[in-house]
Design an enzyme around this catalytic site. Sequence first.
Site, PDB file in Angstrom:
ATOM      1  N   HIS A  17      -2.723  -5.258  -3.585  1.00 34.82           N
ATOM      2  CA  HIS A  17      -2.437  -4.251  -4.607  1.00 34.82           C
ATOM      3  C   HIS A  17      -1.277  -4.615  -5.526  1.00 34.82           C
ATOM      4  O   HIS A  17      -1.404  -4.600  -6.742  1.00 34.82           O
ATOM      5  CB  HIS A  17      -2.156  -2.914  -3.905  1.00 34.82           C
ATOM      6  CG  HIS A  17      -1.793  -1.804  -4.838  1.00 34.82           C
ATOM      7  ND1 HIS A  17      -0.504  -1.345  -4.983  1.00 34.82           N
ATOM      8  CD2 HIS A  17      -2.540  -1.065  -5.684  1.00 34.82           C
ATOM      9  CE1 HIS A  17      -0.489  -0.363  -5.875  1.00 34.82           C
ATOM     10  NE2 HIS A  17      -1.698  -0.180  -6.319  1.00 34.82           N
ATOM     11  N   GLU A  36      -1.112   1.517   4.822  1.00 36.58           N
ATOM     12  CA  GLU A  36      -1.497   1.571   3.402  1.00 36.58           C
ATOM     13  C   GLU A  36      -0.336   1.199   2.478  1.00 36.58           C
ATOM     14  O   GLU A  36       0.154   2.019   1.701  1.00 36.58           O
ATOM     15  CB  GLU A  36      -2.056   2.946   3.035  1.00 36.58           C
ATOM     16  CG  GLU A  36      -3.327   3.304   3.789  1.00 36.58           C
ATOM     17  CD  GLU A  36      -3.964   4.579   3.281  1.00 36.58           C
ATOM     18  OE1 GLU A  36      -4.029   4.746   2.046  1.00 36.58           O
ATOM     19  OE2 GLU A  36      -4.384   5.394   4.108  1.00 36.58           O
ATOM     20  N   HIS A  60       1.688  -0.003  -0.686  1.00 33.43           N
ATOM     21  CA  HIS A  60       1.427   0.012  -2.135  1.00 33.43           C
ATOM     22  C   HIS A  60       2.425  -0.893  -2.856  1.00 33.43           C
ATOM     23  O   HIS A  60       2.237  -2.088  -2.953  1.00 33.43           O
ATOM     24  CB  HIS A  60       1.457   1.440  -2.661  1.00 33.43           C
ATOM     25  CG  HIS A  60       0.326   2.294  -2.186  1.00 33.43           C
ATOM     26  ND1 HIS A  60      -0.981   2.033  -2.500  1.00 33.43           N
ATOM     27  CD2 HIS A  60       0.313   3.404  -1.404  1.00 33.43           C
ATOM     28  CE1 HIS A  60      -1.766   2.946  -1.945  1.00 33.43           C
ATOM     29  NE2 HIS A  60      -1.008   3.784  -1.269  1.00 33.43           N
ATOM     30  N   GLU A 111       1.963   4.465   2.290  1.00 34.28           N
ATOM     31  CA  GLU A 111       1.361   5.766   2.043  1.00 34.28           C
ATOM     32  C   GLU A 111       1.703   6.783   3.136  1.00 34.28           C
ATOM     33  O   GLU A 111       1.817   7.978   2.866  1.00 34.28           O
ATOM     34  CB  GLU A 111      -0.159   5.616   1.929  1.00 34.28           C
ATOM     35  CG  GLU A 111      -0.925   6.900   1.712  1.00 34.28           C
ATOM     36  CD  GLU A 111      -0.788   7.484   0.322  1.00 34.28           C
ATOM     37  OE1 GLU A 111      -1.073   8.685   0.146  1.00 34.28           O
ATOM     38  OE2 GLU A 111      -0.407   6.730  -0.590  1.00 34.28           O
TER      39      GLU A 111
END
Length: 312
Positions: free
Chosen positions: A229, A281, A283, A298
């Site tokens: 990401h 998760e 980011h 996250e």
Amino acid sequence: MARRGVERFAVAEAGAGPYGVAVGPDGGVWFTLVHAGEIGRLAADGTVARYGLGAPQCGPSVITAGPDGALWFTRMRDHRIGRIDVDGTASSFAVPTGDAGPYGITAGPDGALWFTELNADRIGRITVDGEVTEYPLPQTGAFPSLITAGPDGALWCTLNQANAVARITVDGEVAVHPLPTEGTAPVGITAGADGALWFVGIGGGLVGRITVDGEVAEYPLADRAARPHAIAAAPDGRLWFTEWGAGRIGVLAPDGRTGGPLDASFDVPFDGYELPGPGAEPHGIALGPDGAVYAALERGELVRLAPGGTYG
């Protein structure tokens, strides 16, 4: 708590959504809480401060250190650009195009901040006084995502839905470079220590390199479903990136090999560093001045990978 070189910091409740992260001029690690509508700061001693923006649904997304000693960030859901002083005083500025969806942001070489508009196919420029100029991209539906200042005095951004990387000069001239692999869906981009730009493809499961002349090379990850990401460059030439779909932090060596030793104690797998605990998760990602790597998770945490550590 620490585990084999990875420090975990609980910075928010579940659902607040730590997303973007940047190291501020004050040495604090600043981050956005995209779902809570707040900006947070993690101090060196692990204490956390949170600052409300007066609009819980504003969607603060990407954050960067500005040239004026403040932090600047995008407000994706109410279409504004935010600014916060290191004392926590926040302000914001409207984007002229309605429903633009500002997302990526970076400090430019001209003393202004540059940002992308997801929904409007435009690149924006905002001065530290709040004056905004917008430049249209030459195609529609491109979904311009993250943006960085390049080594050539221009700005470079990923075009997620156009499968391309764009270059924009400070005068607003745009050139688009298509990527060779269909479905790459680039998001993160950074200027490397080698004078090129590096990006990650969330759809293609790869890290890419593009020279300032537009020549592209790609390095597929061992896990093509990792959904990389965001990416950040270290002074030693390494490229650190978040693997959002796999709960890992990855690294690419300057010669294109993943992994590899920084020193004798840095013995890591080639395909990424597993983050402890479920539902990480990761980011946003940023490098600290001491070489530590910070990522926003996250699940409500920031993690710190200490320089020279070993990770399991």
